[in-house]
Scaffold this motif. Structure first.
Motif, short mmCIF file in Angstrom:
data_model
loop_
_atom_site.label_atom_id
_atom_site.label_comp_id
_atom_site.label_asym_id
_atom_site.label_seq_id
_atom_site.Cartn_x
_atom_site.Cartn_y
_atom_site.Cartn_z
N ILE A 108 0.83 -1.21 0.00
CA ILE A 108 0.00 0.00 0.00
C ILE A 108 0.87 1.26 0.00
O ILE A 108 0.55 2.24 -0.69
CB ILE A 108 -1.04 0.01 1.15
N TYR A 109 1.98 1.25 0.73
CA TYR A 109 2.87 2.41 0.72
C TYR A 109 3.59 2.53 -0.62
O TYR A 109 3.86 3.63 -1.09
CB TYR A 109 3.84 2.39 1.90
N GLY A 110 3.89 1.40 -1.23
CA GLY A 110 4.47 1.41 -2.58
C GLY A 110 3.50 1.99 -3.59
O GLY A 110 3.86 2.81 -4.44
N VAL A 111 2.23 1.58 -3.48
CA VAL A 111 1.18 2.11 -4.37
C VAL A 111 1.09 3.62 -4.19
O VAL A 111 1.08 4.38 -5.16
CB VAL A 111 -0.19 1.44 -4.07
N LYS A 112 1.05 4.07 -2.94
CA LYS A 112 0.93 5.50 -2.63
C LYS A 112 2.05 6.28 -3.30
O LYS A 112 1.83 7.34 -3.88
CB LYS A 112 0.94 5.71 -1.12
N HIS A 113 3.27 5.75 -3.24
CA HIS A 113 4.42 6.43 -3.84
C HIS A 113 4.22 6.65 -5.34
O HIS A 113 4.44 7.74 -5.86
CB HIS A 113 5.71 5.63 -3.60
N PHE A 114 3.78 5.62 -6.04
CA PHE A 114 3.64 5.72 -7.49
C PHE A 114 2.44 6.57 -7.91
O PHE A 114 2.40 7.08 -9.03
CB PHE A 114 3.57 4.33 -8.13
N LEU A 115 1.47 6.74 -7.03
CA LEU A 115 0.29 7.53 -7.39
C LEU A 115 0.55 9.04 -7.33
O LEU A 115 -0.34 9.82 -7.65
CB LEU A 115 -0.90 7.14 -6.51
N ASP A 116 1.76 9.43 -6.96
CA ASP A 116 2.10 10.86 -6.97
C ASP A 116 2.32 11.38 -8.38
O ASP A 116 2.43 12.58 -8.58
CB ASP A 116 3.36 11.12 -6.12
N VAL A 117 2.41 10.49 -9.36
CA VAL A 117 2.55 10.91 -10.76
C VAL A 117 1.43 10.26 -11.58
O VAL A 117 0.95 9.19 -11.22
CB VAL A 117 3.93 10.53 -11.36
N PRO A 118 1.02 10.91 -12.67
CA PRO A 118 -0.03 10.30 -13.50
C PRO A 118 0.50 9.06 -14.22
O PRO A 118 1.55 9.10 -14.85
CB PRO A 118 -0.41 11.41 -14.49
N LEU A 119 -0.22 7.96 -14.09
CA LEU A 119 0.17 6.70 -14.73
C LEU A 119 -0.89 6.29 -15.73
O LEU A 119 -2.06 6.60 -15.56
CB LEU A 119 0.35 5.59 -13.69
N LYS A 120 -0.48 5.55 -16.74
CA LYS A 120 -1.43 5.03 -17.72
C LYS A 120 -2.22 3.87 -17.10
O LYS A 120 -3.43 3.75 -17.26
CB LYS A 120 -0.69 4.56 -18.97
N GLN A 121 -1.50 3.01 -16.36
CA GLN A 121 -2.11 1.86 -15.71
C GLN A 121 -1.23 1.46 -14.54
O GLN A 121 -0.01 1.60 -14.60
CB GLN A 121 -2.20 0.70 -16.71
N PHE A 122 -1.86 0.97 -13.48
CA PHE A 122 -1.09 0.52 -12.31
C PHE A 122 -1.65 -0.80 -11.84
O PHE A 122 -2.85 -0.92 -11.59
CB PHE A 122 -1.16 1.56 -11.19
N LYS A 123 -0.78 -1.80 -11.71
CA LYS A 123 -1.19 -3.13 -11.24
C LYS A 123 -0.17 -3.61 -10.20
O LYS A 123 0.93 -3.07 -10.10
CB LYS A 123 -1.22 -4.14 -12.40
N THR A 124 -0.54 -4.66 -9.48
CA THR A 124 0.36 -5.27 -8.51
C THR A 124 0.51 -6.76 -8.81
O THR A 124 -0.42 -7.40 -9.31
CB THR A 124 -0.17 -5.09 -7.07
N ALA A 125 1.69 -7.29 -8.49
CA ALA A 125 1.95 -8.72 -8.70
C ALA A 125 2.72 -9.27 -7.51
O ALA A 125 3.65 -8.62 -7.01
CB ALA A 125 2.76 -8.93 -9.98
N VAL A 126 2.32 -10.45 -7.05
CA VAL A 126 3.02 -11.13 -5.97
C VAL A 126 3.09 -12.62 -6.29
O VAL A 126 2.22 -13.15 -6.99
CB VAL A 126 2.35 -10.94 -4.58
N LEU A 127 4.10 -13.27 -5.79
CA LEU A 127 4.19 -14.72 -5.96
C LEU A 127 3.26 -15.42 -4.98
O LEU A 127 2.58 -16.37 -5.33
CB LEU A 127 5.64 -15.19 -5.76
N VAL A 128 3.21 -14.93 -3.74
CA VAL A 128 2.36 -15.54 -2.71
C VAL A 128 1.44 -14.47 -2.11
O VAL A 128 1.92 -13.44 -1.63
CB VAL A 128 3.19 -16.19 -1.58
N ASN A 129 0.15 -14.72 -2.15
CA ASN A 129 -0.84 -13.82 -1.58
C ASN A 129 -1.40 -14.47 -0.33
O ASN A 129 -2.09 -15.49 -0.41
CB ASN A 129 -1.95 -13.57 -2.61
N ARG A 130 -1.09 -13.91 0.84
CA ARG A 130 -1.65 -14.43 2.09
C ARG A 130 -2.97 -13.73 2.34
O ARG A 130 -3.13 -12.56 2.01
CB ARG A 130 -0.68 -14.20 3.23
#
Length: 168
Positions: A108-130
């Motif tokens: 969530i803090y990583g997402v917040k960082h990237f949302l400070d600039v306009p993006l075309k698309q933003f997604k997340t990827a993880v190997l293991v989702n708990r």
């Protein structure tokens, strides 16, 4: 017999398969893009991002660009550092990558960082989702979802072979 062996969730071949599948999903969701930013959270998320980059280069015409994301996991509100400048990912498709989604704090803090600039698309990827999150964050691309107790720990080994994911 080693107790870790009893708790292997993903063996080497399965990890390779899951990473390849995530790469295909990234390609499918970015099929019209010339370039995609693979923002890997240091350290294992960045290792995973490098593996995804290698696969994407083989399976698609997309140019994957690596970005190392440094987040203090013990104090995620501290300044986040990235190997790319914000100008380099403006109006781009960005995938924030980590090895394990635990509480969601790091993501969530990583997402917040990237949302400070306009993006075309933003997604997340993880190997293991708990499946016990503190924040309303989800992984768009995931290798496996696990229901574990809060006392259990998921270890991911990606920096040396054999790759493994196990529960401690």
């Amino acid at each position: 017999m080693n107790s870790e062996i009893n708790n292997i969730i993903l063996d080497h071949d399965t990890v390779v398969h899951k990473v390849r599948r995530i790469a295909y999903q990234i390609y499918e969701s970015n099929v019209d893009e010339k370039e995609v930013i693979l923002a890997g959270i240091d350290s294992n998320g960045y290792v995973l991002a490098k593996k995804l980059k290698s696969i994407l280069k083989k399976i698609s015409p997309i140019e994957p660009v690596l970005c190392r994301v440094e987040i203090d996991k013990k104090a995620p509100r501290n300044a986040i550092k990235t190997s790319l400048t914000p100008e380099e990912y403006i109006d781009k498709s960005v995938i924030l990558i980590d090895d394990v989604l635990n509480s969601g704090t790091t993501l969530i803090y990583g997402v917040k960082h990237f949302l400070d600039v306009p993006l075309k698309q933003f997604k997340t990827a993880v190997l293991v989702n708990r499946n016990h999150k503190k924040y309303p964050v989800k992984a768009d691309f995931k290798g496996i979802s696990l229901s574990t107790s809060l006392h259990e720990h998921v270890d991911v080994i990606l920096d040396k072979k054999p790759y493994e994911v196990f529960l401690k």
